[in-house]
Motif scaffolding. Sequence first.
Motif, short mmCIF file in Angstrom:
data_model
loop_
_atom_site.label_atom_id
_atom_site.label_comp_id
_atom_site.label_asym_id
_atom_site.label_seq_id
_atom_site.Cartn_x
_atom_site.Cartn_y
_atom_site.Cartn_z
N ALA A 98 -16.60 -19.05 34.44
CA ALA A 98 -16.17 -17.78 33.83
C ALA A 98 -15.02 -17.16 34.62
N ALA A 99 -15.13 -17.17 35.96
CA ALA A 99 -14.12 -16.48 36.78
C ALA A 99 -12.81 -17.24 36.82
N SER A 100 -12.88 -18.56 36.67
CA SER A 100 -11.65 -19.36 36.80
C SER A 100 -10.66 -19.02 35.69
N GLU A 101 -11.12 -18.39 34.63
CA GLU A 101 -10.21 -18.06 33.53
C GLU A 101 -9.47 -16.73 33.76
N THR A 102 -9.82 -16.00 34.81
CA THR A 102 -9.29 -14.64 34.97
C THR A 102 -8.68 -14.42 36.35
N PRO A 103 -7.36 -14.14 36.41
CA PRO A 103 -6.74 -13.86 37.71
C PRO A 103 -7.42 -12.67 38.38
N GLY A 104 -7.63 -12.77 39.68
CA GLY A 104 -8.22 -11.65 40.42
C GLY A 104 -9.73 -11.68 40.47
N PHE A 105 -10.37 -12.53 39.70
CA PHE A 105 -11.83 -12.68 39.79
C PHE A 105 -12.12 -13.82 40.78
N VAL A 106 -12.87 -13.49 41.81
CA VAL A 106 -13.15 -14.47 42.86
C VAL A 106 -14.67 -14.59 43.02
N VAL A 107 -15.20 -15.79 42.93
CA VAL A 107 -16.64 -15.98 43.12
C VAL A 107 -16.91 -16.10 44.62
N ASP A 108 -17.87 -15.34 45.09
CA ASP A 108 -18.16 -15.28 46.52
C ASP A 108 -19.64 -15.69 46.70
N PRO A 109 -19.87 -16.88 47.28
CA PRO A 109 -21.25 -17.40 47.34
C PRO A 109 -22.05 -16.94 48.57
N ARG A 110 -21.64 -15.86 49.24
CA ARG A 110 -22.27 -15.55 50.53
C ARG A 110 -23.77 -15.29 50.43
N GLU A 111 -24.25 -14.73 49.32
CA GLU A 111 -25.70 -14.45 49.25
C GLU A 111 -26.49 -15.75 49.08
N LEU A 112 -25.90 -16.73 48.41
CA LEU A 112 -26.57 -18.03 48.26
C LEU A 112 -26.61 -18.74 49.61
N GLN A 113 -25.51 -18.62 50.37
CA GLN A 113 -25.45 -19.28 51.68
C GLN A 113 -26.39 -18.60 52.68
N ARG A 114 -26.56 -17.28 52.53
CA ARG A 114 -27.40 -16.54 53.47
C ARG A 114 -28.88 -16.85 53.25
N GLY A 115 -29.25 -17.09 51.99
CA GLY A 115 -30.65 -17.36 51.66
C GLY A 115 -31.49 -16.09 51.77
N ALA A 163 -32.29 -20.10 35.62
CA ALA A 163 -31.41 -21.17 36.09
C ALA A 163 -31.43 -21.20 37.62
N SER A 164 -31.13 -22.37 38.19
CA SER A 164 -31.12 -22.47 39.66
C SER A 164 -29.91 -21.72 40.22
N ALA A 165 -29.93 -21.51 41.53
CA ALA A 165 -28.80 -20.83 42.19
C ALA A 165 -27.51 -21.62 41.96
N GLU A 166 -27.59 -22.95 42.03
CA GLU A 166 -26.39 -23.78 41.84
C GLU A 166 -25.86 -23.64 40.41
N GLN A 167 -26.78 -23.59 39.46
CA GLN A 167 -26.35 -23.47 38.06
C GLN A 167 -25.74 -22.09 37.79
N ARG A 168 -26.33 -21.04 38.34
CA ARG A 168 -25.77 -19.69 38.13
C ARG A 168 -24.38 -19.60 38.78
N LEU A 169 -24.25 -20.24 39.95
CA LEU A 169 -22.94 -20.26 40.62
C LEU A 169 -21.92 -21.04 39.79
N ALA A 170 -22.33 -22.18 39.25
CA ALA A 170 -21.41 -23.01 38.46
C ALA A 170 -20.94 -22.24 37.22
N MET A 171 -21.86 -21.53 36.56
CA MET A 171 -21.48 -20.76 35.35
C MET A 171 -20.50 -19.65 35.72
N LEU A 172 -20.76 -19.01 36.85
CA LEU A 172 -19.88 -17.91 37.29
C LEU A 172 -18.49 -18.46 37.62
N GLN A 173 -18.46 -19.63 38.24
CA GLN A 173 -17.16 -20.23 38.58
C GLN A 173 -16.38 -20.58 37.32
#
Length: 210
Positions: A60-77, A48-58
């Motif tokens: 999944a994480a949105s259902e759980t308090p305390g889980f935060v998706v951090d996209p810094r590695e995607l932004q860093r390239g 899957a593309s980086a955007e798709q993997r990020l979207a799936m993670l978001q």
Amino acid sequence: MIGVFGGTFDPVHFGHLRPLLEVRQALALDEVRLIPCFIPPHRDAPGASAEQRLAMLQLAASETPGFVVDPRELQRGGPSYMVDTLLSLRDEQGADQALCLILGVDAFAALDSWHQWQDLIALAHIVVMQRPGGQLPKTGAVAELMEHAQTLDVSELQQRAAGRVYFQSVTQLDVSATAIREQLVHGRDVRFLMPDSVRHYIETQGLYKS
Ligand code: ATP
């Protein structure tokens, strides 16, 4: 204390999410950062593309308090080295904030193949969760790190910002993204291996069909 959990998440599944929740509760982590890598240094390009993997993670994480998706590695390239990620988190969070790099035992066993791996323990604690089939090394550099840095006392993780290795037992779920992708190639139903929201996303995007 902040947990840091990197992965390819191609796709995210319950083998990531349930053990991670148990680690968060056992260590009383304020939050867990789920950090998808951009280019994984140790494996083939993701399905899957980086955007798709990020979207799936978001999803999944949105259902759980305390889980935060951090996209810094995607932004860093570029290749996603955990040492760079921890350096940037340390910069943001300051020298006193305890950081816990959370790894499955398979990832921990291969830690000495990671870029500048010896710097990792100076930047964060390492929290290892067992995984079905995973084995701890008995000799070599990672075994030596365990000998020097292991603690059985969870309060030591809170008292220091970095430098300890801690093992956390978690529910054993023999789920992998590789096995999920294989099932999808064969048109099988993958429900109960990941959140329904992620499964629906895979279906609507037509992911992992070949
Ligand atoms: P793949 O099968 O594509 O290699 P994966 O399922 O192993 O993927 P990754 O995104 O590569 O997932 O893993 C990220 C982190 O999650 C690693 O530290 C890995 O050890 C851990 N992990 C993955 N699956 C499990 C599991 N079932 N139980 C415990 N830890 C896991």
